[in-house]
Design an enzyme around this catalytic site. Structure first.
Site, mmCIF file in Angstrom:
data_model
loop_
_atom_site.group_PDB
_atom_site.id
_atom_site.type_symbol
_atom_site.label_atom_id
_atom_site.label_comp_id
_atom_site.label_asym_id
_atom_site.label_seq_id
_atom_site.Cartn_x
_atom_site.Cartn_y
_atom_site.Cartn_z
ATOM 1 C CG ASP A 67 34.360 36.491 47.115
ATOM 2 O OD1 ASP A 67 34.781 36.543 48.295
ATOM 3 O OD2 ASP A 67 33.312 37.051 46.732
ATOM 4 C CE LYS A 75 36.006 36.657 54.375
ATOM 5 N NZ LYS A 75 35.462 37.056 53.071
ATOM 6 C CG ASP A 79 32.159 43.779 49.943
ATOM 7 O OD1 ASP A 79 31.026 43.316 50.162
ATOM 8 O OD2 ASP A 79 33.151 43.060 49.709
ATOM 9 C CD GLU A 132 36.507 39.966 50.775
ATOM 10 O OE1 GLU A 132 35.693 40.826 51.165
ATOM 11 O OE2 GLU A 132 36.634 38.855 51.318
#
Ligand code: ADP
Ligand code: MG
Length: 614
Positions: free
Chosen positions: A11, A73, A196, A174
């Protein structure tokens, strides 16, 4: 059974990254070499030019903000000129520049780094952690990305994996990973929602699960909504309070800003389990006209934090509604809601989710680890003969081509199940036209330039004819990882051209090859360095610096309550460090590094602020 090389799931988070693998039929998180389960996705170049990754990089951010990269990211695979990137640039503490293909480069240490290189540094660290854990090479991985990532962002993440020396078995969404981990070992049937909220991004997805088939029905999100935004609100509040009291704007001071950022996050996390948190930042600045240093001290209550951030939390719910609508699912149809991401530990977020979904969210899933566990499960199933899991993902954004007038012709709408292939026939639009340029776009706007340009290519040598007479078949293909390829065929001549859509924003193969060479050298070197020895050296250096600064700090802070508190703590930390240096305990060394690192930061700050003019 023959000994097989382990495969890992990663992850790669905005804030934290986690590596896991299936061991003895059980997905497990692999702790890093300092014993932590989460590795901060932070990369820095230290004063000596050395690369630092993870907690050690995060720790030195305060005194080295310009050479410390976090939240890479948010930038990976994006265009420099895009408005979202431009907006986020103002918030970065490190300098970025525009690369040759409108890509983003980070100026770090002596040179410019491409974003995939930064992420590769984090991935390489996790690879080394896994190798240390297993005592053998680890070369294959599944890496997760937010469901909302477009083709460019996925490609860039895959490049990062390659640079890190990993064969990327698959890029996995994800939420799909989270659902896989949730469904592991239990029989699940029905619709589930994955909510999330991480450090930098928000995603929500609805999945349809039927025994071993996981189908994403719809997904949506905001790549600029996460814990950092909550922290920013707290920083603003601190800045405002300080300005009111002292008339000084702390935002102008990079070091003060970085210290506030740390303190804000710490207070926010604390308030998930307490009702009140103290923010105490001694020697935050000196007044412009001279005089003694000022301290920042504030008490943040949970209520205040909730007031400051309620609108952010509510923004997630509007996105939830959109996604539910798109999936054609009502809240009551859902079997389960899974909370993912560290921010879902915040009571306000939990409360809003509970009310909105009219149920208790799923317990027993670790929000920070579940995605890595799912990636590990998938990596394992890809390689095992008994693979039973079927994943059906959807494309997160619509795919189309630019047409006359600056508009878009959509070919594959968002939320189409992948892999998918679509062929469309196009005709020339002018008499005698022998060349067509095809611009491939991803996004939701009807206006061409408001979408992401994935790539463009030219089909030439067409037969001269009247407009509309020459026919071209365009085939768009999205594979199971969400990666796009396009090919065009002139119907009459059969002439075919294809593009892999990496031209814009990505690295060229040459650049990639050069970077991979450098990275290989780095990996070899890093493997050779003994971990305990390395930690000990770092700690010795820090202890030396702290002891060197101590007499000056003592002199400068004489008579100050903050000063004496800080000194007492520092002395305790230094004593513990001396003990740790005598032993071989990696965890104790790591803890001391953290504590003495903080002490040195504080000391440097004090000397810098108060030592001026003395
Ligand atoms: P990412 O997926 O973006 O890497 P994570 O899922 O690790 O992020 O979540 C990181 C975010 O969660 C950070 O903003 C962090 O401050 C926040 N966080 C972690 N623990 C808590 C907590 N107990 N309460 C509130 N926020 C938390
Ligand atoms: Mg995450």
């Amino acid at each position: 059974m023959a000994e097989r090389e382990p495969v890992i799931g990663i992850d790669l988070g905005t804030t934290n990254s986690v590596v896991a693998s299936v061991q003895g039929h059980q997905p497990l998180v692999i702790p890093n070499r300092t014993g932590q389960r989460l590795t901060p996705s932070v990369v820095a170049v230290g004063r000596n030019g050395k690369r630092l990754v993870g907690a050690i990089a995060k720790r030195q951010a305060i005194t080295n903000p310009q050479d410390t990269v976090y939240a890479a990211k948010r930038l990976i695979g994006r265009k420099f000129s895009s408005s979202q990137v431009q907006e986020s640039l103002q918030r970065l503490s490190y300098p970025v520049v525009c690369g040759e293909h409108d890509d983003i480069r980070v100026r770090l240490g002596e040179r410019d780094w491409a974003l995939p290189e930064i992420s590769a540094t984090v991935l390489a660290e996790l690879k080394l952690d896994a190798e240390a854990h297993f005592g053998c090479p680890v070369n294959r991985a599944v890496i997760t990305v937010p469901a909302y990532f477009n083709d460019g962002q996925r490609q860039a993440t895959k490049d990062a994996g390659r640079i890190a020396g990993l064969e990327v078995l698959r890029i996995l969404n994800e939420p799909t990973a989270a659902a896989l981990a949730y469904g592991f070992g239990r029989s699940v049937t029905g619709k589930i929602a994955v909510f999330d909220l991480g450090g930098g991004t928000f995603d929500v997805s609805v999945l349809e699960v039927a025994s071993n088939v996981f189908e994403v029905a719809a997904t949506g999100g905001d790549t600029f909504l996460g814990g950092e935004d909550f922290d920013s609100r707290v920083i603003e509040w601190l800045v405002f309070g300080f300005a009111k009291e002292h008339g000084i704007d702390l935002r102008k001071d990079r070091m003060a800003l970085q210290r506030m950022r740390d303190a804000a996050e710490k207070a926010k996390v604390e308030l998930s389990s307490t009702r009140e948190a103290q923010v105490s930042l001694p020697f935050i600045c000196t007044p412009p006209g001279g005089g003694s240093a000022l301290h920042l001290q504030a008490t943040l209550t949970r209520e205040k934090l909730e007031d400051l951030t309620r609108d952010l939390a509510h923004r997630t719910l509007a996105i939830v509604d959109d996604v539910l609508r798109e999936a054609g699912v009502r809240v009551v149809d859902l079997k389960e809601v899974i909370l993912v991401g560290g921010m879902t530990r915040m009571p306000l977020v939990q409360e809003l989710v509970r009310k909105h979904f009219k149920r208790e969210p799923c317990k027993g899933v670790h929000p920070e680890e579940v995605v890595a566990l799912g990636a590990a499960i998938h990596a394992h199933s890809l390689l095992s003969e008994e693979s039973e899991v079927l994943l059906l993902d959807v494309t997160p954004q619509s795919l189309g081509v630019a047409i006359a007038g600056g508009y878009v012709r959509k070919l594959i709408p968002r939320n189409t199940t992948v892999p998918t292939t679509v062929t469309e026939r196009f005709n020339t639009s002018r008499d005698g036209q022998t060349v067509v340029k095809i611009m491939v776009l991803q996004g939701e706007s009807e206006i061409a330039h408001q979408n992401e340009l994935l790539g463009e290519f030219v089909l030439s040598g067409l037969r001269e004819a009247r407009r509309g007479e020459v026919e071209i078949d365009l085939t768009f293909d999205i594979n199971s990882e969400g990666l796009v390829s396009v090919s065009a065929v002139d119907r009459e001549t059969g002439q075919r051209q294809s593009i892999t859509v990496t031209a814009t924003g990505g690295l060229t193969e040459d650049e990639l090859a050069r970077i991979m060479d450098e990275q290989r050298d780095y990996l070899l070197e890093a493997r050779a360095t003994d971990e305990v020895r390395q930690k000990r050296q770092e700690l010795e250096a820090l202890v030396g610096e702290a002891n060197g600064l101590l007499p000056r700090v003592r002199g400068l802070t004489e008579g100050s309550e903050f000063g004496s508190d800080a000194l007492l703590k520092a002395e305790r930390y230094l004593k513990a460090a001396t003990r740790a240096l005598k032993g071989e305990d990696l965890a104790a060394l790591g803890e001391s590094l953290e504590q003495v690192g903080r002490t040195v930061n504080l000391f440097r700050g004090i000397v810098q602020r108060m030592g001026q003019g003395r």
